[in-house]
Scaffold this active site. Structure first.
Site, PDB file in Angstrom:
ATOM      1  N   GLN A  34      14.369  10.175  54.146  1.00  0.00           N
ATOM      2  CA  GLN A  34      15.822   9.589  53.796  1.00  0.00           C
ATOM      3  C   GLN A  34      16.601   9.476  52.172  1.00  0.00           C
ATOM      4  O   GLN A  34      16.330  10.441  51.762  1.00  0.00           O
ATOM      5  CB  GLN A  34      14.885   7.675  53.348  1.00  0.00           C
ATOM      6  CG  GLN A  34      14.060   8.027  52.788  1.00  0.00           C
ATOM      7  CD  GLN A  34      12.221   6.592  53.400  1.00  0.00           C
ATOM      8  OE1 GLN A  34      12.389   6.001  53.770  1.00  0.00           O
ATOM      9  NE2 GLN A  34      11.508   7.249  52.061  1.00  0.00           N
ATOM     10  N   TYR A  64       4.441  -8.669  44.568  1.00  0.00           N
ATOM     11  CA  TYR A  64       4.336  -8.270  46.136  1.00  0.00           C
ATOM     12  C   TYR A  64       2.650  -6.631  45.840  1.00  0.00           C
ATOM     13  O   TYR A  64       2.326  -7.262  46.571  1.00  0.00           O
ATOM     14  CB  TYR A  64       5.764  -6.730  46.219  1.00  0.00           C
ATOM     15  CG  TYR A  64       5.692  -6.335  47.148  1.00  0.00           C
ATOM     16  CD1 TYR A  64       5.610  -6.857  48.705  1.00  0.00           C
ATOM     17  CD2 TYR A  64       5.412  -4.854  47.645  1.00  0.00           C
ATOM     18  CE1 TYR A  64       5.330  -5.685  50.169  1.00  0.00           C
ATOM     19  CE2 TYR A  64       4.993  -4.120  48.672  1.00  0.00           C
ATOM     20  CZ  TYR A  64       4.868  -4.538  49.567  1.00  0.00           C
ATOM     21  OH  TYR A  64       4.871  -4.059  50.802  1.00  0.00           O
ATOM     22  N   GLN A  65       3.326  -6.094  45.181  1.00  0.00           N
ATOM     23  CA  GLN A  65       1.687  -5.405  44.536  1.00  0.00           C
ATOM     24  C   GLN A  65       0.953  -6.029  44.566  1.00  0.00           C
ATOM     25  O   GLN A  65      -0.207  -5.648  45.657  1.00  0.00           O
ATOM     26  CB  GLN A  65       2.167  -3.883  43.832  1.00  0.00           C
ATOM     27  CG  GLN A  65       3.629  -3.805  43.293  1.00  0.00           C
ATOM     28  CD  GLN A  65       3.652  -2.482  43.758  1.00  0.00           C
ATOM     29  OE1 GLN A  65       3.096  -2.371  44.706  1.00  0.00           O
ATOM     30  NE2 GLN A  65       4.712  -2.170  43.531  1.00  0.00           N
ATOM     31  N   ASP A  89       5.181   4.693  45.847  1.00  0.00           N
ATOM     32  CA  ASP A  89       5.346   4.430  44.327  1.00  0.00           C
ATOM     33  C   ASP A  89       4.259   4.442  43.638  1.00  0.00           C
ATOM     34  O   ASP A  89       4.182   4.590  42.152  1.00  0.00           O
ATOM     35  CB  ASP A  89       5.593   3.122  44.166  1.00  0.00           C
ATOM     36  CG  ASP A  89       5.714   2.651  45.206  1.00  0.00           C
ATOM     37  OD1 ASP A  89       4.660   1.511  44.452  1.00  0.00           O
ATOM     38  OD2 ASP A  89       6.366   1.677  46.366  1.00  0.00           O
ATOM     39  N   GLU A 109       1.335   8.613  51.954  1.00  0.00           N
ATOM     40  CA  GLU A 109       2.952   8.651  52.595  1.00  0.00           C
ATOM     41  C   GLU A 109       3.745   8.954  53.268  1.00  0.00           C
ATOM     42  O   GLU A 109       3.341  10.975  52.921  1.00  0.00           O
ATOM     43  CB  GLU A 109       2.925   8.738  50.979  1.00  0.00           C
ATOM     44  CG  GLU A 109       3.780   8.329  50.814  1.00  0.00           C
ATOM     45  CD  GLU A 109       5.519   7.298  50.796  1.00  0.00           C
ATOM     46  OE1 GLU A 109       5.342   6.219  50.737  1.00  0.00           O
ATOM     47  OE2 GLU A 109       6.564   7.664  51.330  1.00  0.00           O
ATOM     48  N   ASP A 159       1.945  -0.788  53.035  1.00  0.00           N
ATOM     49  CA  ASP A 159       2.838  -0.901  51.843  1.00  0.00           C
ATOM     50  C   ASP A 159       4.195  -0.465  52.534  1.00  0.00           C
ATOM     51  O   ASP A 159       4.116   0.923  52.038  1.00  0.00           O
ATOM     52  CB  ASP A 159       2.232  -0.733  50.828  1.00  0.00           C
ATOM     53  CG  ASP A 159       3.437  -0.654  50.378  1.00  0.00           C
ATOM     54  OD1 ASP A 159       4.464  -1.274  50.133  1.00  0.00           O
ATOM     55  OD2 ASP A 159       3.316  -0.583  48.808  1.00  0.00           O
ATOM     56  N   TYR A 228      13.925  -9.213  47.251  1.00  0.00           N
ATOM     57  CA  TYR A 228      13.628  -9.074  48.485  1.00  0.00           C
ATOM     58  C   TYR A 228      14.964  -9.424  49.774  1.00  0.00           C
ATOM     59  O   TYR A 228      14.730 -10.739  48.950  1.00  0.00           O
ATOM     60  CB  TYR A 228      12.449  -9.096  49.062  1.00  0.00           C
ATOM     61  CG  TYR A 228      11.385  -7.831  48.716  1.00  0.00           C
ATOM     62  CD1 TYR A 228      11.898  -6.715  48.422  1.00  0.00           C
ATOM     63  CD2 TYR A 228       9.935  -7.651  48.986  1.00  0.00           C
ATOM     64  CE1 TYR A 228      10.662  -5.536  48.047  1.00  0.00           C
ATOM     65  CE2 TYR A 228       8.901  -6.853  48.817  1.00  0.00           C
ATOM     66  CZ  TYR A 228       9.817  -5.072  48.434  1.00  0.00           C
ATOM     67  OH  TYR A 228       9.175  -4.303  47.634  1.00  0.00           O
TER      68      TYR A 228
HETATM   69  N1  AAT Z   1       5.926  -0.022  46.902  1.00  0.00           N
HETATM   70  C1  AAT Z   1       6.990  -0.454  47.541  1.00  0.00           C
HETATM   71  C2  AAT Z   1       7.525  -0.932  48.460  1.00  0.00           C
HETATM   72  C3  AAT Z   1       7.416  -0.560  49.576  1.00  0.00           C
HETATM   73  S1  AAT Z   1       7.645   1.405  49.549  1.00  0.00           S
HETATM   74  C4  AAT Z   1       7.010   1.479  51.457  1.00  0.00           C
HETATM   75  C5  AAT Z   1       6.996   3.296  51.329  1.00  0.00           C
HETATM   76  O1  AAT Z   1       6.316   3.854  52.796  1.00  0.00           O
HETATM   77  C6  AAT Z   1       7.994   4.436  51.161  1.00  0.00           C
HETATM   78  O2  AAT Z   1       7.705   4.973  50.122  1.00  0.00           O
HETATM   79  C7  AAT Z   1       7.687   4.892  52.718  1.00  0.00           C
HETATM   80  O3  AAT Z   1       9.012   6.291  51.945  1.00  0.00           O
HETATM   81  C8  AAT Z   1       6.730   4.855  53.425  1.00  0.00           C
HETATM   82  N2  AAT Z   1       6.623   5.024  55.045  1.00  0.00           N
HETATM   83  C9  AAT Z   1       7.610   4.593  55.689  1.00  0.00           C
HETATM   84  N3  AAT Z   1       7.634   5.078  57.340  1.00  0.00           N
HETATM   85  C10 AAT Z   1       5.999   5.598  56.244  1.00  0.00           C
HETATM   86  C11 AAT Z   1       5.032   6.521  57.393  1.00  0.00           C
HETATM   87  N4  AAT Z   1       5.463   6.582  58.965  1.00  0.00           N
HETATM   88  N5  AAT Z   1       4.359   7.652  57.661  1.00  0.00           N
HETATM   89  C12 AAT Z   1       3.655   6.764  55.825  1.00  0.00           C
HETATM   90  N6  AAT Z   1       4.465   5.879  54.739  1.00  0.00           N
HETATM   91  C13 AAT Z   1       5.609   5.196  55.396  1.00  0.00           C
HETATM   92  C14 AAT Z   1       8.006  -1.408  51.014  1.00  0.00           C
HETATM   93  C15 AAT Z   1       9.112  -2.270  50.029  1.00  0.00           C
HETATM   94  C16 AAT Z   1       9.539  -3.501  51.542  1.00  0.00           C
HETATM   95  C17 AAT Z   1      10.506  -3.736  51.631  1.00  0.00           C
HETATM   96  C18 AAT Z   1      10.925  -5.022  52.241  1.00  0.00           C
HETATM   97  N7  AAT Z   1      12.008  -5.233  52.480  1.00  0.00           N
END
Ligand code: AAT
Length: 292
Positions: A34, A64-65, A89, A109, A159, A228
């Site tokens: 990405q 959110y967290q 993150d 991740e 997440d 969001y």
């Molecule tokens: N805490 C911050 C919010 C997030 S981050 C979502 C994370 O999921 C990203 O770092 C992305 O790289 C990871 N991710 C995506 N697909 C996968 C996968 N298949 N396996 C492991 N990690 C993955 C989410 C925000 C939500 C936004 C709502 N609109």
């Protein structure tokens, strides 16, 4: 005209866009998965953006967290093993660390660049990686879960980003089935579940898949997160068959957890009242969920 087209064409929220004033672009990169962007906004602090979608801002990440972690972990007694899907993150790890009962935190991740960028620009989130209970796995979480031992986890927290791109698989039935298999009896899953204003059908699909897969209970909760899309985010929270889980009235209230509130950082959003309130649904959503 060209830029308007880009802004209003996101398939997750066609016809609308949200804007924040950029004071300074701090980082721009492209990983294997990405586009990664960090900028300083004029009103929400630093912002992390993946493929043009806001993932977090310093001002409202707490909502959110804190909710995605404490909704599940305060719903079961002494959680010990937790898996985080996505969450590169580190903010979710930071919140899990408040639970002293937890002995092991696995995180899977997909994108190492998110972790590196967070360590550089969001140290108040990436601090979560410093906890010795954390075991980091870089890879696709759908794959990771296929190989996870049966019944290993007390809780799984998903997440993940929106289901366009690498997170597509994470809202589909096979993923939920492997998650349920990796949970112990009476274990809990909490999944980022989009906006009730924008994604009613996606939410309905996720709920019906989860009702088939999770034989304990399946609930929807939500919270306000101004940056969001549409200003809210939902959580799909489910339990596997086993000791029943009362999600609405936390059995493991944060206010009684040794150390949880004494943590270096104060809770900004979550408390037991917010926990119970998060399950109150507007009438239109209640109808749609109960009609399933
Ligand atoms: N805490 C911050 C919010 C997030 S981050 C979502 C994370 O999921 C990203 O770092 C992305 O790289 C990871 N991710 C995506 N697909 C996968 C996968 N298949 N396996 C492991 N990690 C993955 C989410 C925000 C939500 C936004 C709502 N609109």
């Amino acid at each position: 005209k060209a830029s308007k087209k880009v802004y209003f064409n996101n398939p997750m929220w066609p016809g609308e866009a949200h804007s924040l004033k950029v004071d300074k672009v701090l980082y721009k990169g492209k990983s294997d998965f990405q586009e990664v962007l960090v900028f300083e906004s004029s009103t929400y602090g630093k912002v992390l953006v993946l493929d043009g979608i806001v993932q977090l801002t310093e001002k409202d990440e707490c909502a959110y967290q804190e909710m995605i972690v404490h909704l599940p972990l305060c719903s079961i007694l002494s959680p010990k093993t937790v898996l985080v899907v996505g969450g590169g993150d580190g903010g979710v790890l930071r919140e899990i660390a408040r639970h002293t009962s937890v002995e092991q935190i696995d995180i899977c991740e997909i994108d190492k660049m998110v972790i590196d960028v967070s360590k550089r620009f969001f140290p108040q989130l990436a601090v979560g990686f410093e906890d010795p209970r954390v075991h980091l796995h870089i890879g696709d979480a759908a794959d990771f879960l296929r190989h996870a031992p049966k019944g290993k986890y007390d809780a799984i927290i998903v997440d993940s980003s929106d289901p366009v791109g690498p997170a597509q698989e994470l809202v589909e039935k096979p993923f939920f089935e492997t998650a349920a298999r990796a949970l112990r009896a009476g274990g809990v899953l909490c999944n980022m579940a989009e906006s009730m204003w924008l994604h009613t059908h996606l939410i309905q699909d996720m709920i019906s898949v989860c009702r088939e897969t999770f034989k304990g209970s399946v609930h929807y909760a939500w919270a306000s997160v101004p940056t969001y899309p549409s200003g809210v985010i939902g959580f799909l929270i489910c339990s596997t068959e086993g000791p029943p889980v009362d999600f609405v009235n936390p059995v493991n209230p944060i206010e009684k957890l040794e150390g949880a509130l004494k943590h270096k950082r104060e809770l900004r959003f979550y408390n037991s009242e917010m926990h119970s309130a998060a399950f109150a649904l507007p009438s239109f959503l209640k109808r749609e969920v109960s009609s399933l």
